[in-house]
Design a protein around this motif. Structure first.
Motif, PDB file in Angstrom:
ATOM      1  N   UNK A  52      51.610  34.403  29.791  1.00  0.00           N
ATOM      2  CA  UNK A  52      50.119  34.297  29.892  1.00  0.00           C
ATOM      3  C   UNK A  52      49.854  33.881  31.294  1.00  0.00           C
ATOM      4  N   UNK A  53      50.335  32.433  31.062  1.00  0.00           N
ATOM      5  CA  UNK A  53      49.998  31.453  32.065  1.00  0.00           C
ATOM      6  C   UNK A  53      50.070  32.197  33.875  1.00  0.00           C
ATOM      7  N   UNK A  54      51.402  32.474  33.311  1.00  0.00           N
ATOM      8  CA  UNK A  54      51.546  33.369  35.207  1.00  0.00           C
ATOM      9  C   UNK A  54      50.961  34.413  35.333  1.00  0.00           C
ATOM     10  N   UNK A  55      50.591  35.147  34.647  1.00  0.00           N
ATOM     11  CA  UNK A  55      49.614  36.401  34.716  1.00  0.00           C
ATOM     12  C   UNK A  55      48.002  35.587  35.521  1.00  0.00           C
ATOM     13  N   UNK A 102      38.642  44.949  45.373  1.00  0.00           N
ATOM     14  CA  UNK A 102      39.598  44.303  44.662  1.00  0.00           C
ATOM     15  C   UNK A 102      38.927  43.211  43.704  1.00  0.00           C
ATOM     16  N   UNK A 103      37.957  42.654  44.145  1.00  0.00           N
ATOM     17  CA  UNK A 103      37.374  41.174  43.636  1.00  0.00           C
ATOM     18  C   UNK A 103      36.987  41.588  42.284  1.00  0.00           C
ATOM     19  N   UNK A 104      36.152  43.318  42.715  1.00  0.00           N
ATOM     20  CA  UNK A 104      35.862  43.271  40.728  1.00  0.00           C
ATOM     21  C   UNK A 104      37.478  43.542  39.642  1.00  0.00           C
ATOM     22  N   UNK A 110      41.226  39.429  35.091  1.00  0.00           N
ATOM     23  CA  UNK A 110      41.562  37.733  35.152  1.00  0.00           C
ATOM     24  C   UNK A 110      40.744  38.209  33.518  1.00  0.00           C
ATOM     25  N   UNK A 111      39.545  38.830  33.175  1.00  0.00           N
ATOM     26  CA  UNK A 111      38.487  38.569  31.896  1.00  0.00           C
ATOM     27  C   UNK A 111      39.545  38.854  30.615  1.00  0.00           C
TER      28      UNK A 111
END
Length: 237
Positions: A52-55, A102-104, A110-111
């Motif tokens: 989870x934290x790696x992703x 790519x930003x979106x 991430x969200x």
């Protein structure tokens, strides 16, 4: 689209599909908790936090790289150069579009990654709360049944006591009536005995008077016979 951003896009699509499946209304939280209790998840649980934290770190890096690319292609200097060369203008806008895409993608990935973790946690909490509520409801039902049973037993005991009290009152009333009846009979018997004693005393007195009268008559009879006897004796001489 490069390989890394293709992977991020597929990861975003997978996140959307998983979140939609988790939000299906006809699958209860208890069912999801039973799914999360499978042996494979227990086997993967030691590595889950690390993954989870790696992703999160990978997506943050990609998000920052996309921000850098957007800032790079939206600056004043590249736009000034693009105005001079029309071919460069189209190429610059294509780069800017890809950077924004790519930003979106990285931002939503991430969200949704955080949202998916939160949804799974909430489903487990809802399932645990539902089980606890079911247990508490069962305890409340048992307590209500016990209270109702106790109330029924209390009413039955009260009714039994009232019946016994009524029966005792009836028995006491009957005994009182019997006592009064026996007292009346005893009083009547005493009166009869007293009357009998009075009659016996009267008969005794009457018998005594008759005996005295008989003695008197007998003496008078003897007295009458004695003079006749004396006169006969004198005549014989």
């Amino acid at each position: 689209m490069t390989l890394q951003w293709t992977a991020v896009a597929f990861f975003l699509y997978a996140e959307i599909a998983v979140i939609l499946i988790l939000c299906l209304p006809f699958i209860s939280a208890q069912r999801w908790r039973s799914v999360f209790s499978w042996r494979i998840w227990n086997w993967l649980s030691p590595y889950w936090n690390k993954c989870f934290f790696t992703m999160i770190m990978v997506l943050i890096v990609l998000f920052l790289d996309a921000v850098r690319e957007v800032h790079k292609y939206s600056g004043t200097e590249p736009m000034h150069e693009a105005k001079v060369n029309p071919n460069l203008f189209d190429h610059l806008h294509m780069k800017l579009f890809r950077a924004q895409r790519n930003l979106y993608i990285s931002g939503f990935s991430l969200f949704l990654w955080l949202i998916m973790r939160r949804v799974v946690t909430l489903l487990n909490q809802v399932a645990i709360t539902s089980e606890a509520s079911a247990g508490l409801q069962a305890q409340v039902d048992r307590a209500n049944k016990a209270a109702i049973q106790s109330q029924e037993d209390t009413l039955l005991l009260r009714q039994t006591l009232l019946d016994e009290e009524k029966s005792t009152s009836a028995k006491n009333q009957h005994l009182k009536e019997e006592t009064e009846k026996l007292s009346g009979e005893l009083k009547a018997a005493e009166d009869a005995v007293r009357k009998s004693h009075a009659e016996a005393e009267a008969m005794r007195r009457q018998a005594k008077g008759l005996a005295q009268e008989y003695d008197r008559l007998l003496r008078e009879h003897h007295q009458l016979q004695n003079p006749q006897s004396g006169a006969a004796d004198k005549k014989d001489q």
